[in-house]
Design an enzyme around this catalytic site. Structure first.
Site, PDB file in Angstrom:
ATOM      1  N   ARG A  71      11.532  -6.467   4.973  1.00  0.00           N
ATOM      2  CA  ARG A  71      11.512  -5.061   5.357  1.00  0.00           C
ATOM      3  C   ARG A  71      12.102  -4.891   6.755  1.00  0.00           C
ATOM      4  NH1 ARG A  71       5.824  -2.004   5.200  1.00  0.00           N
ATOM      5  NH2 ARG A  71       5.545  -3.008   7.205  1.00  0.00           N
TER       6      ARG A  71
ATOM      7  N   LYS B 288       0.819  -1.222   0.000  1.00  0.00           N
ATOM      8  CA  LYS B 288       0.000   0.000   0.000  1.00  0.00           C
ATOM      9  C   LYS B 288       0.854   1.274   0.000  1.00  0.00           C
ATOM     10  CE  LYS B 288      -2.233  -0.747   3.798  1.00  0.00           C
ATOM     11  NZ  LYS B 288      -1.655  -2.033   4.225  1.00  0.00           N
TER      12      LYS B 288
ATOM     13  N   ARG C 212      11.832  -1.799  11.157  1.00  0.00           N
ATOM     14  CA  ARG C 212      10.595  -1.307  11.772  1.00  0.00           C
ATOM     15  C   ARG C 212      10.253  -2.162  12.981  1.00  0.00           C
ATOM     16  NH1 ARG C 212       5.425   0.011   8.025  1.00  0.00           N
ATOM     17  NH2 ARG C 212       4.331  -1.131   9.657  1.00  0.00           N
TER      18      ARG C 212
END
Ligand code: ADP
Length: 193
Positions: free
Chosen positions: A128, A14, A134
């Site tokens: 990621r 997204k 993250r």
């Protein structure tokens, strides 16, 4: 001008597509996840609160998220159009967004549903985690985020389908290919930049 929502599981791509679409349409991409992360980074009160949920893969409470979006949508750049990435994610947020749009005398043009199978999204998120570090990209938290998405957000697709707003696009493939697919699907509905 164009008002779009982007819905999809964590890892469906997204954020990447939001930036491309916003550029194409000349509208701001508004990502609630990015706004929360900025606040976490700057250690604001909102950031401290959001972090306690995000680190566990849970949603930030609706009241907090709704106020944030209401405020963001009244800013000048979002008046003519916007692309919301990651909002609404709950039935309550849909109701709130409906109210905001009604108050502004506007409506959504389309809801883009970006699909990707679970194995692929888990693979992307773990990747990621290595690249960006993250805090919510650890395996346990990823699993929880996917569960919460299935429970709370996936049902919203039915809500918007009933309004005939959903455009479903396969999120697998090269970034530019996926962007082209989304633009083609929107153009078919008469929505173009
Ligand atoms: P992803 O979709 O890849 O999980 P996001 O960056 O969109 O990542 O969101 C990260 C986290 O931010 C979510 O797991 C949640 O805790 C919080 N968040 C983002 N948008 C919302 C929302 N609309 N409602 C509640 N929490 C949200």
């Amino acid at each position: 001008m164009t008002r779009l929502l982007l819905i999809g599981a964590p890892g469906a791509g997204k954020g990447t597509q939001a930036v491309k679409l916003a550029e194409t349409f000349g509208i701001p991409a508004i990502s609630t996840g990015d706004i929360f992360r900025d606040n976490v980074k700057n250690e604001t009160e909102l950031g401290k609160l959001a972090k306690s949920y995000m680190d566990r893969g849970e949603y930030v409470p609706d009241s907090v998220t709704n106020d944030l979006v209401r405020d963001r949508l009244t800013q000048a750049d979002a008046k003519p159009g916007f692309l919301l990435d990651g909002y609404p994610r709950t039935a309550d947020q849909v109701v709130e967004l409906d109210g905001m749009l009604t108050d502004a005398g506007t409506a959504l043009d389309a809801v883009v549903l970006l699909t990707a199978d679970t194995d692929e999204v888990v693979r992307r998120l773990l990747n990621r985690a290595i690249e960006q570090g993250r805090a919510d990209d650890t395996e346990d938290v990823i699993r929880r985020r996917l569960e919460v998405y299935e429970e709370q957000t996936a049902p919203l697709v039915n809500t918007y389908s009933a309004r005939n707003l959903v455009v479903t696009v396969d999120g697998l493939g090269a970034v530019d290919e996926v962007t082209a697919r989304i633009l083609a699907a929107l153009a078919q509905r008469g929505i173009s930049a």
